[in-house]
Design a protein around this motif. Structure first.
Motif, mmCIF file in Angstrom:
data_model
loop_
_atom_site.group_PDB
_atom_site.id
_atom_site.type_symbol
_atom_site.label_atom_id
_atom_site.label_comp_id
_atom_site.label_asym_id
_atom_site.label_seq_id
_atom_site.Cartn_x
_atom_site.Cartn_y
_atom_site.Cartn_z
ATOM 1 N N PRO A 1 27.246 33.306 38.751
ATOM 2 C CA PRO A 1 27.579 33.241 37.562
ATOM 3 C C PRO A 1 27.761 34.625 37.040
ATOM 4 C CG PRO A 1 25.289 32.864 38.125
ATOM 5 C CD PRO A 1 26.062 32.719 39.181
ATOM 6 N N GLU A 2 27.176 35.735 37.549
ATOM 7 C CA GLU A 2 27.320 37.068 37.012
ATOM 8 C C GLU A 2 28.950 37.613 37.097
ATOM 9 O OE1 GLU A 2 26.648 37.355 41.436
ATOM 10 O OE2 GLU A 2 26.036 36.239 39.868
ATOM 11 N N LYS A 3 29.717 36.571 37.880
ATOM 12 C CA LYS A 3 31.161 37.194 38.204
ATOM 13 C C LYS A 3 31.853 36.352 37.582
ATOM 14 C CE LYS A 3 30.071 40.168 41.523
ATOM 15 N NZ LYS A 3 30.451 41.532 41.592
ATOM 16 N N VAL A 4 31.648 35.791 36.329
ATOM 17 C CA VAL A 4 32.246 34.889 35.400
ATOM 18 C C VAL A 4 33.625 35.437 35.113
ATOM 19 C CG1 VAL A 4 31.190 35.474 33.299
ATOM 20 C CG2 VAL A 4 32.536 33.437 33.563
ATOM 21 N N HIS A 5 33.842 36.765 35.149
ATOM 22 C CA HIS A 5 34.952 37.519 34.593
ATOM 23 C C HIS A 5 35.967 37.636 35.494
ATOM 24 C CE1 HIS A 5 32.204 40.521 36.523
ATOM 25 N NE2 HIS A 5 33.197 41.087 37.081
ATOM 26 N N TYR A 6 35.685 37.257 36.669
ATOM 27 C CA TYR A 6 36.554 37.250 37.855
ATOM 28 C C TYR A 6 37.574 35.929 37.620
ATOM 29 C CZ TYR A 6 34.578 40.041 41.320
ATOM 30 O OH TYR A 6 33.900 41.042 42.021
ATOM 31 N N ILE A 7 36.865 35.107 36.859
ATOM 32 C CA ILE A 7 37.786 33.693 36.393
ATOM 33 C C ILE A 7 38.410 33.961 35.133
ATOM 34 C CG2 ILE A 7 37.526 31.371 36.245
ATOM 35 C CD1 ILE A 7 37.181 32.057 38.990
ATOM 36 N N ASN B 1 44.194 37.011 39.945
ATOM 37 C CA ASN B 1 44.776 36.494 39.013
ATOM 38 C C ASN B 1 43.628 35.564 37.966
ATOM 39 O OD1 ASN B 1 47.271 37.903 39.353
ATOM 40 N ND2 ASN B 1 48.025 36.184 40.752
ATOM 41 N N PRO B 2 43.283 36.146 37.290
ATOM 42 C CA PRO B 2 42.171 35.097 36.248
ATOM 43 C C PRO B 2 43.073 34.093 35.621
ATOM 44 C CG PRO B 2 42.828 36.922 35.350
ATOM 45 C CD PRO B 2 43.392 37.496 36.286
#
Length: 269
Positions: free
Chosen positions: A139-145, A157-158
């Motif tokens: 969840p801490e990598k939400v910015h990947y999406i 590519n988000p």
């Protein structure tokens, strides 16, 4: 080093039984703490590796599916269905459920274009599942999406909020049509969890899109499709001569085809 060890050994020999036991316990606890700390570091490093692998997997699916191109294809297909329905003289506006039900009917009889849309639907759902699975574990990598940070892996590519809204506008309704067609499906109970999970990520209301959601403008104040003032961008004709002339010819052709169909029907009667 040997000198330090000998001095420490001598220190231990000078201790009483209770004191020696206490020191041994402290040494053991320190060793355990260091080992546990190393274990935690290993877990953290493994999580980082897993996050990178999941990101690469999601990127691969995203690259393979090409959301923007897929969603554009779905939009054009729905527009063609709408135009065909208008040519039949059906009362306007035609809502989204009516169009997706017609897609389902065509898919069920093996229409190639409808089957292709179904393949695109399944690919998009694979992408959504990959995204939700990634966010569940990291969840801490939400910015990947979402692309809300510059910390994304190179080449990743988000999915923008605009693209996510298009997914909810063009992919989810196809699933809803499939559910309506199934005798035991209840959308409130059986809806794929990915849609609402990603709504929460992008802070999109659960009741979005509305039945007559404006497909060209997702703003809160956009004109809904059932409003008399609504003008569909895809149906506007540029004011230049070439576009106007071909539009005139196309309009005449469609009118002739409509009249021919009516004459044919009257002839059969």
């Amino acid at each position: 080093m040997a000198g330090h060890f000998l001095r420490f050994r001598g220190f231990l020999k000078s201790l009483g039984p209770g004191e020696a036991g206490f020191v041994n316990a402290c040494v053991g606890l320190t060793a355990f703490s260091l080992a546990f700390y190393r274990y935690q570091l290993d877990i953290q490093e493994q999580r980082e590796r897993d996050a990178e692998q999941d990101a690469e997997s999601t990127f691969y699916i995203c690259h393979k599916v090409k959301p923007s191109a897929t969603l554009q294809t779905m939009k054009r297909y729905r527009a063609r269905l709408r135009n065909e329905a208008k040519e039949l003289g059906l009362e306007q506006p035609i809502n989204r459920d009516e169009l997706t039900d017609e897609w389902l009917r065509r898919r069920n009889i093996g229409d190639p274009e409808a089957e292709n849309i179904n393949i695109l639907r399944l690919r998009m759902k694979s992408l959504l599942r990959a995204c939700v699975n990634f966010l569940t574990h990291h969840p801490e990598k939400v910015h990947y999406i979402t692309g809300d940070s510059q910390d994304n892996p190179i080449g990743f590519n988000p999915i923008t909020e605009n693209e996510m809204r298009k997914i909810l506008l063009y992919v989810e309704p196809l699933d809803q049509a499939c559910c309506r067609n199934h005798p035991t499906c209840n959308w409130a109970r059986d809806a794929p969890f990915e849609y609402n999970s990603l709504r929460e990520v992008y802070k999109i209301p659960r009741d979005w899109p509305s039945t007559y959601q404006n497909e060209d403008d997702f703003g809160a104040k956009s004109t809904p499709e059932d409003d008399t003032n609504y003008i569909r961008i895809s149906e506007t004709v540029p004011s230049t001569r070439v576009a106007q002339k071909f539009h005139e010819l196309e309009t005449k052709r469609l009118e002739i085809e409509r009249l021919e169909r009516e004459v044919s029907i009257l002839g059969r009667k």
